[in-house]
Design an enzyme around this catalytic site. Structure first.
Site, PDB file in Angstrom:
ATOM      1  N   LYS A  77     -17.924 -14.743  14.879  1.00 47.76           N
ATOM      2  CA  LYS A  77     -18.692 -13.513  14.643  1.00 47.76           C
ATOM      3  C   LYS A  77     -19.698 -13.312  15.773  1.00 47.76           C
ATOM      4  O   LYS A  77     -19.870 -12.203  16.275  1.00 47.76           O
ATOM      5  CB  LYS A  77     -19.445 -13.593  13.305  1.00 47.76           C
ATOM      6  CG  LYS A  77     -18.576 -13.439  12.067  1.00 47.76           C
ATOM      7  CD  LYS A  77     -19.446 -13.473  10.809  1.00 47.76           C
ATOM      8  CE  LYS A  77     -18.618 -13.404   9.542  1.00 47.76           C
ATOM      9  NZ  LYS A  77     -19.402 -13.605   8.327  1.00 47.76           N
ATOM     10  N   GLU A 129     -10.785 -22.291   4.672  1.00 47.21           N
ATOM     11  CA  GLU A 129     -12.199 -22.272   5.083  1.00 47.21           C
ATOM     12  C   GLU A 129     -12.987 -23.421   4.478  1.00 47.21           C
ATOM     13  O   GLU A 129     -13.989 -23.846   5.040  1.00 47.21           O
ATOM     14  CB  GLU A 129     -12.859 -20.943   4.669  1.00 47.21           C
ATOM     15  CG  GLU A 129     -12.852 -19.914   5.779  1.00 47.21           C
ATOM     16  CD  GLU A 129     -13.719 -18.689   5.482  1.00 47.21           C
ATOM     17  OE1 GLU A 129     -14.247 -18.555   4.371  1.00 47.21           O
ATOM     18  OE2 GLU A 129     -13.837 -17.858   6.384  1.00 47.21           O
ATOM     19  N   HIS A 185      15.561 -17.043   2.594  1.00 49.88           N
ATOM     20  CA  HIS A 185      16.540 -16.549   3.561  1.00 49.88           C
ATOM     21  C   HIS A 185      15.973 -16.493   4.970  1.00 49.88           C
ATOM     22  O   HIS A 185      16.629 -15.991   5.887  1.00 49.88           O
ATOM     23  CB  HIS A 185      17.025 -15.156   3.125  1.00 49.88           C
ATOM     24  CG  HIS A 185      17.754 -15.213   1.814  1.00 49.88           C
ATOM     25  ND1 HIS A 185      19.127 -15.271   1.728  1.00 49.88           N
ATOM     26  CD2 HIS A 185      17.289 -15.284   0.541  1.00 49.88           C
ATOM     27  CE1 HIS A 185      19.480 -15.335   0.448  1.00 49.88           C
ATOM     28  NE2 HIS A 185      18.378 -15.353  -0.287  1.00 49.88           N
TER      29      HIS A 185
HETATM   30  O1  PA5 Z   1     -15.944 -17.237   2.299  1.00 46.23           O
HETATM   31  C1  PA5 Z   1     -16.740 -16.771   3.097  1.00 46.23           C
HETATM   32  O2  PA5 Z   1     -17.941 -17.073   3.078  1.00 46.23           O
HETATM   33  C2  PA5 Z   1     -16.308 -15.765   4.141  1.00 46.23           C
HETATM   34  O3  PA5 Z   1     -14.932 -15.616   4.151  1.00 46.23           O
HETATM   35  C3  PA5 Z   1     -16.950 -14.431   3.865  1.00 46.23           C
HETATM   36  O4  PA5 Z   1     -16.570 -13.974   2.601  1.00 46.23           O
HETATM   37  C4  PA5 Z   1     -16.564 -13.398   4.923  1.00 46.23           C
HETATM   38  O5  PA5 Z   1     -16.839 -13.870   6.207  1.00 46.23           O
HETATM   39  C5  PA5 Z   1     -17.338 -12.093   4.699  1.00 46.23           C
HETATM   40  O6  PA5 Z   1     -18.727 -12.308   4.782  1.00 46.23           O
HETATM   41  P1  PA5 Z   1     -19.743 -11.297   4.138  1.00 46.23           P
HETATM   42  O7  PA5 Z   1     -19.516 -11.269   2.679  1.00 46.23           O
HETATM   43  O8  PA5 Z   1     -21.100 -11.841   4.492  1.00 46.23           O
HETATM   44  O9  PA5 Z   1     -19.510  -9.958   4.773  1.00 46.23           O
END
Ligand code: PA5
Length: 459
Positions: free
Chosen positions: A449, A319, A340
């Site tokens: 989302k 990310e 394996h």
């Molecule tokens: O790293 C990030 O920002 C994302 O992976 C969020 O943690 C994930 O989308 C969850 O979002 P939230 O904490 O707003 O529910």
């Protein structure tokens, strides 16, 4: 790292770097000429940083790495300048962290006294770090069991959770920075009803904990209304950089792991001084490899309890860096299991990847294989066999021309894991910045989302 040989061609096959590695190994074996080439990172006075980074067979020359050290340092300085959004994690350990740790510890104590199961609802950065640390260090034999949900839409998975909590006292933890994530909130809707039915409104509120931003959002407002405890997820810390905040610390503390030691480890390394000199060489090496066509990094572990650490790394790097076509695709493999299944591919399958071993010495009593077992492993310990597997894979893959990086700590414990979490957060952010992308946004995730919401609203 200064002991490494000059730059070599990164193509597969017998390039001089790998031939030199084999010659060195033979000389070392016969006369013990060459000591280990790993370098400890960080030289903060009075503090022992336990992380060793071995770039000897990364295929990137010491000169090439050195040429980008000042650029990497500038990136780190920018992170610490406080001028960039979502960099609050950098100075968090040891500073803003202390008062919150007290609060987390007292909540955890109460939860451990009153709950058989602590169910954490969250997705992505809101659960992965906690699960990684608990899987790696948790005592699976006693105390409050920490379970995770709210990171998928599987009805079967949730039914299984209901089966596991039947007849047990439950605590609930809802983790969402935005307070609006569909996976988390849909699961919360289900478990909220369950809690209300089982305990009534007042006790259910007392058994429910929220970790979210302290500002109006669905969860924060609900928690305020119902009187549940809310832990603040600071506005300037993003999900995947939040494991060392209450997001990770509350579930980790409930599982019985000493979060003070975890934070001590993080605090030791949470200082730009620790990354001076060779401290950012891993980040630089990754970018050099990407520029040389190695766009896939495979994190490899020799411990099945580290599987979720691999998941956490994948999210952190994926990310943070996966933008503008400049990402390094993070994968993870578990050895010896995957030797394996994927060993063949690693040896000959494709030229685009490099491997990063994440290693820790095994602790605990040696587990000896009885003399009656098959030779040559009869009488040896499982720990010895694992070490042989690690050395054997390293030699074979290096000989096949694959760049291999080794990152190691003497053992998994709270302190070394605290150091590692912080180390990877820093290396990842700097690596992304070296490639010219902003590590702290995730526009692609937001887009999915929004699209998914559109479909749900039409149902
Ligand atoms: O790293 C990030 O920002 C994302 O992976 C969020 O943690 C994930 O989308 C969850 O979002 P939230 O904490 O707003 O529910």
């Amino acid at each position: 790292m200064e002991k490494r040989e000059p730059q070599n061609d990164r193509n597969q096959g017998c390039n001089p770097l790998f031939i030199w590695y084999i010659i060195k190994k033979i000389l070392d074996h016969v006369w013990g000429i060459f000591p280990c080439d790993s370098e400890k990172i960080g030289w903060k006075e009075g503090v022992v940083l336990e992380i060793q980074v071995d770039l000897e067979c990364s295929g990137v020359s010491a000169e090439d790495v050195a040429s980008r050290r000042s650029e990497a340092w500038d990136a780190l300085s920018e992170i610490w300048s406080g001028k960039l959004d979502f960099t609050g994690w950098a100075a968090y350990p040891g500073k803003e962290g202390e008062s919150e740790i007290e609060e987390v510890l007292s909540a955890a104590e109460k939860i451990r006294k009153t709950c058989d199961v602590f169910l954490v609802l969250g997705v992505g950065g809101s659960f992965m770090g906690a699960k990684a640390v608990i899987d790696l260090l948790g005592d699976r034999t006693s105390g409050t069991e920490v379970l995770f949900a709210g990171y998928n839409f599987s009805a079967r998975y949730l039914r299984e959770i209901f089966r596991k909590i039947e007849g047990k006292d439950l605590g609930l933890c809802v983790v969402s920075k935005s307070g609006s994530t569909t996976e988390t909130l849909s699961a919360y809707g289900i478990f909220r009803e369950y809690m209300l039915e089982k305990y009534g409104a007042e006790e259910a509120a007392g058994r429910t904990y929220f970790v979210t931003e302290h500002r109006h959002n669905y969860l924060f407002d609900l928690a305020e209304k119902e009187g549940s405890k809310v832990f603040d997820l600071a506005e300037n810390i993003g999900g995947r950089y939040s494991v060392l905040t209450p997001v990770g610390l509350l579930p980790i503390a409930v599982s019985g792991i000493d979060i003070r030691n975890l934070m001590r480890g993080a605090e030791e390394i949470a200082d730009p001084e620790c990354f001076k000199g060779n401290g950012l060489d891993y980040a630089i090496t990754r970018q050099k490899l990407r520029e040389a066509g190695k766009g896939i990094e495979v994190f490899e572990f020799f411990d099945p309890y580290a599987a979720y650490f691999g998941e956490w790394l994948k999210q952190l790097f994926g990310e943070s860096e996966g933008k503008d076509g400049k990402g390094i695709f993070p994968a993870s493999l578990m050895f010896s299991r995957d030797l394996h299944s994927m060993g063949q591919f690693l040896q000959q399958g494709a030229p685009e990847f490099f491997e990063t071993f994440l290693l820790a010495g095994e602790t605990g009593e040696p587990l000896r294989i009885p003399d009656s077992a098959k030779k040559p492993f009869a009488g040896k310990t499982m720990q010895q066999l694992n070490a042989c597997a690690e050395k054997g894979v390293y030699d074979a893959h290096v000989a096949a021309g694959t760049p291999v990086i080794r990152i190691s700590v003497p053992e998994w414990n709270e302190e070394t894991v605290g150091q590692l979490l912080y180390f990877f957060e820093t290396e990842c952010a700097v690596s992304a910045m070296l490639s010219g992308v902003n590590p702290f946004g995730q526009p692609g995730v937001e887009a999915y989302k929004k699209e998914m919401r559109g479909y749900i609203e039409k149902l």
